[in-house]
Design a protein around this motif. Structure first.
Motif, PDB file in Angstrom:
ATOM      1  N   ASN A 157       0.789  -1.344  -0.016  1.00  0.00           N
ATOM      2  CA  ASN A 157      -0.053  -0.137   0.246  1.00  0.00           C
ATOM      3  C   ASN A 157       0.672   1.070   0.092  1.00  0.00           C
ATOM      4  OD1 ASN A 157      -2.777  -1.690   0.247  1.00  0.00           O
ATOM      5  ND2 ASN A 157      -2.377  -2.076   2.006  1.00  0.00           N
ATOM      6  N   GLU A 158       0.558   1.828  -0.730  1.00  0.00           N
ATOM      7  CA  GLU A 158       0.772   3.517  -0.580  1.00  0.00           C
ATOM      8  C   GLU A 158       0.281   3.770   0.616  1.00  0.00           C
ATOM      9  OE1 GLU A 158      -0.567   5.004  -4.320  1.00  0.00           O
ATOM     10  OE2 GLU A 158       2.030   5.013  -5.702  1.00  0.00           O
ATOM     11  N   HIS A 161       2.607   9.479   0.352  1.00  0.00           N
ATOM     12  CA  HIS A 161       2.782   9.037  -1.280  1.00  0.00           C
ATOM     13  C   HIS A 161       1.703   9.930  -2.061  1.00  0.00           C
ATOM     14  CE1 HIS A 161       5.331   5.624   0.953  1.00  0.00           C
ATOM     15  NE2 HIS A 161       5.985   5.629  -0.066  1.00  0.00           N
ATOM     16  N   ASP A 213       6.848   2.227  -0.452  1.00  0.00           N
ATOM     17  CA  ASP A 213       5.653   2.019  -1.177  1.00  0.00           C
ATOM     18  C   ASP A 213       6.437   0.126  -1.413  1.00  0.00           C
ATOM     19  OD1 ASP A 213       7.256   2.255  -3.429  1.00  0.00           O
ATOM     20  OD2 ASP A 213       5.531   3.683  -4.286  1.00  0.00           O
ATOM     21  N   SER A 214       5.217  -0.282  -2.793  1.00  0.00           N
ATOM     22  CA  SER A 214       5.101  -1.611  -3.373  1.00  0.00           C
ATOM     23  C   SER A 214       6.865  -1.561  -3.622  1.00  0.00           C
ATOM     24  CB  SER A 214       4.369  -1.927  -3.732  1.00  0.00           C
ATOM     25  OG  SER A 214       4.422  -1.263  -4.524  1.00  0.00           O
TER      26      SER A 214
END
Length: 250
Positions: free
Chosen positions: A37-38, A42, A68-69
């Motif tokens: 998840n952001e 972000h 993030d990812s």
């Protein structure tokens, strides 16, 4: 993530964010900690919502270090998009380690700014930490090699000021290519001419890369179109020559 918080992040709705915080002071603390998840930061940093970002980093500064990812911080995203004031806000709450944080491809926020030729962001980042540009990527390349690979001439010129002329002449990537090697490989005539303005680069122009090729040698391996002919003319004028790998020195 709370749907209302997500919506406010996307739109930059400060009024909605303040209303959410008034109802639930811990709403930011309940953001799921997940690599998929952001965070709201972000999203807001990517979208350029400065006032929204200011509230988030004041209420929860640790969000600035969240990944993030793709292992990007909000600073990576703001730098890539050229949101200078947001970059300043994030730098104020992040540790120096965060300024140099690397994403999954080994790129720092400075690399993101350079790849998108965000010159004002580059200036802010190197003013904050002058040596940030001299750090190598995990693959051994310099940010200048990245600029040339992406054909970001103005970013390359700006960042080249972090090295003296002698250093610029001998900077190499993982394949032993100097900046001039790579500019010739990419057929960037503007970059080639700029580099040849440096006396140290002209004087070391016949240095070989990891394959034993001089810049004239690598040019011989490129399709011989108009760009190659223009660069060949410039190199010959500078008295560059082919390497011994060809059994000749012309």
């Amino acid at each position: 993530m709370n749907p209302n918080l997500l919506n406010s992040s996307v739109t930059g709705n400060v009024q909605l964010l303040n209303a959410l915080l008034q109802v639930d002071e811990l709403i930011l603390d309940r953001i799921p900690v997940s690599c998929f998840n952001e965070t709201p930061l972000h999203i807001a940093a990517l979208s350029g919502h400065l006032d929204f970002v200011k509230i988030l980093v004041r209420k929860k500064p640790s969000l600035a270090m969240s990944l993030d990812s793709l292992r990007r911080t909000a600073l990576h995203l703001a730098s890539a998009e050229g949101h200078v004031e947001i970059v300043r806000e994030l730098l104020n709450v992040m540790s120096p380690i965060g300024w140099c944080s690397r994403d999954q491809d080994g790129r720092t926020p400075l690399h993101m700014a350079a790849m998108n030729e965000q010159l004002e962001v580059i200036k802010v980042l190197i003013e904050t930490k002058p040596d940030i540009g001299r750090e190598l990527q995990e693959n051994g390349d310099t940010v200048l090699h990245t600029c040339i690979s992406c054909n970001r001439f103005e970013a390359m010129k700006l960042l080249s000021k972090l090295w003296n002329e002698e250093e610029l002449a001998t900077l190499t990537d993982r394949n032993g290519n100097t900046l001039l090697h790579l500019a010739v490989i990419q057929k960037q005539i503007q970059t080639v001419k700029y580099l040849l303005e440096k006396s140290s680069i002209r004087e070391t122009g016949n240095i070989v890369n990891g394959h034993g090729f001089t810049v004239m040698d690598v040019l011989d391996h490129r399709p011989q179109d108009l760009g190659a002919l223009q660069i060949r003319s410039v190199l010959m004028e500078a008295n560059f020559r082919r390497g011994s790998v060809y059994g000749r020195s012309t």
